[in-house]
Design a protein around this motif. Structure first.
Motif, PDB file in Angstrom:
ATOM      1  N   ASN A 169      -9.246   0.615  -3.235  1.00 48.90           N
ATOM      2  CA  ASN A 169      -8.286  -0.013  -2.336  1.00 48.90           C
ATOM      3  C   ASN A 169      -9.000  -0.881  -1.309  1.00 48.90           C
ATOM      4  O   ASN A 169      -8.640  -2.042  -1.098  1.00 48.90           O
ATOM      5  CB  ASN A 169      -7.480   1.078  -1.626  1.00 48.90           C
ATOM      6  CG  ASN A 169      -6.009   0.846  -1.747  1.00 48.90           C
ATOM      7  OD1 ASN A 169      -5.536  -0.266  -1.617  1.00 48.90           O
ATOM      8  ND2 ASN A 169      -5.283   1.919  -1.990  1.00 48.90           N
ATOM      9  N   SER A 180       2.100   9.446  -5.735  1.00 49.03           N
ATOM     10  CA  SER A 180       2.687  10.743  -5.425  1.00 49.03           C
ATOM     11  C   SER A 180       3.762  11.102  -6.449  1.00 49.03           C
ATOM     12  O   SER A 180       3.799  12.226  -6.959  1.00 49.03           O
ATOM     13  CB  SER A 180       3.285  10.715  -4.024  1.00 49.03           C
ATOM     14  OG  SER A 180       3.945  11.920  -3.746  1.00 49.03           O
ATOM     15  N   TYR A 235       0.833  -1.209   0.000  1.00 50.38           N
ATOM     16  CA  TYR A 235       0.000   0.000   0.000  1.00 50.38           C
ATOM     17  C   TYR A 235       0.868   1.260   0.000  1.00 50.38           C
ATOM     18  O   TYR A 235       0.616   2.195  -0.763  1.00 50.38           O
ATOM     19  CB  TYR A 235      -0.927  -0.015   1.227  1.00 50.38           C
ATOM     20  CG  TYR A 235      -1.737   1.244   1.390  1.00 50.38           C
ATOM     21  CD1 TYR A 235      -2.837   1.488   0.579  1.00 50.38           C
ATOM     22  CD2 TYR A 235      -1.393   2.189   2.344  1.00 50.38           C
ATOM     23  CE1 TYR A 235      -3.578   2.643   0.721  1.00 50.38           C
ATOM     24  CE2 TYR A 235      -2.135   3.349   2.498  1.00 50.38           C
ATOM     25  CZ  TYR A 235      -3.226   3.572   1.683  1.00 50.38           C
ATOM     26  OH  TYR A 235      -3.955   4.725   1.823  1.00 50.38           O
ATOM     27  N   THR A 236       1.904   1.274   0.803  1.00 48.70           N
ATOM     28  CA  THR A 236       2.821   2.416   0.847  1.00 48.70           C
ATOM     29  C   THR A 236       3.538   2.577  -0.490  1.00 48.70           C
ATOM     30  O   THR A 236       3.719   3.697  -0.975  1.00 48.70           O
ATOM     31  CB  THR A 236       3.838   2.243   1.989  1.00 48.70           C
ATOM     32  OG1 THR A 236       3.128   2.096   3.222  1.00 48.70           O
ATOM     33  CG2 THR A 236       4.779   3.432   2.092  1.00 48.70           C
ATOM     34  N   CYS A 273       1.043   4.222  -2.782  1.00 48.01           N
ATOM     35  CA  CYS A 273       0.898   5.650  -2.457  1.00 48.01           C
ATOM     36  C   CYS A 273       2.109   6.439  -2.940  1.00 48.01           C
ATOM     37  O   CYS A 273       1.955   7.545  -3.487  1.00 48.01           O
ATOM     38  CB  CYS A 273       0.696   5.848  -0.954  1.00 48.01           C
ATOM     39  SG  CYS A 273      -0.886   5.230  -0.359  1.00 48.01           S
ATOM     40  N   THR A 323      -3.820   0.470   5.669  1.00 42.45           N
ATOM     41  CA  THR A 323      -4.065   1.790   5.084  1.00 42.45           C
ATOM     42  C   THR A 323      -3.935   2.933   6.071  1.00 42.45           C
ATOM     43  O   THR A 323      -3.739   4.077   5.669  1.00 42.45           O
ATOM     44  CB  THR A 323      -5.476   1.857   4.481  1.00 42.45           C
ATOM     45  OG1 THR A 323      -6.438   1.673   5.527  1.00 42.45           O
ATOM     46  CG2 THR A 323      -5.674   0.811   3.382  1.00 42.45           C
TER      47      THR A 323
END
Length: 185
Positions: free
Chosen positions: A136, A89, A81-82, A85, A155
């Motif tokens: 998600n 970004s 998940y990171t 993200c 999350t």
């Protein structure tokens, strides 16, 4: 595979820096992590493979930080998940108009023929149309079969927020599928 094998492999990785044991963990979870990314990337196989590889590299590098306070899969999905993200970004900050035009042009050329099953294609389109947080949560809960508590750990969303995303996501999926010509019952 049972949980005791997984604990043994984790111990071997952490204590002995055993690459073969990590390979066994990777074999167990690679398909699941890649599937997670496939849904998030709307079926972009190359990007999904890259993101999965990045997630596993980060997992390897961070194995000493795994304290077994949650299951290995929850910890790994948190890394995935990171990774997702971070990708969003980075992509948002580095995509110029020219890049966007190229991405649109390349994205319009399919990698492979569409599946014959119109229902599957309709569902894929409906999931792709969801807001990022809804997609998600829907993916982690229904496809990866993780609990709301695990999704909270992955999350960082509160349980109530996850339930809201799931509820709205189901509602949006239902609407998208009912409005889709590709998904007829």
């Amino acid at each position: 595979m049972n949980r005791s094998n997984e604990i043994l492999w984790i111990s071997q990785v952490v204590l002995l820096n055993d690459k073969q044991a990590f390979g066994k963990l990777m074999q167990r979870y690679h398909c699941r992590v890649r599937r997670y990314f496939l849904v998030l990337t709307n079926g972009d196989r190359a990007l999904s493979d890259d993101l999965a590889q990045t997630a596993f590299i980060r997992a390897w590098q961070g194995m000493n930080g795994f304290k077994m306070l949650s299951s290995f899969s929850t910890w790994l999905y948190r890394i995935a998940y990171t990774t997702w993200c971070n990708h969003l970004s980075h992509a948002k900050n580095h995509l110029s108009l020219d890049d966007a035009a190229i991405a649109d042009a390349v994205g319009s050329v399919p990698d492979e023929p569409p599946p014959n099953d119109d229902r599957t294609e309709g569902l894929r389109k409906a999931v792709a149309s969801l807001a990022e947080a809804e997609r998600n949560c829907i993916t982690l809960f229904y496809l990866e079969e993780l609990s709301i508590k695990d999704i909270e750990k992955i999350t960082g969303y509160k349980q109530g927020t996850i339930k809201s995303h799931l509820s709205r996501g189901r509602k949006h999926l239902r609407q998208a599928l009912l409005n889709s010509d590709d998904y007829e019952t």
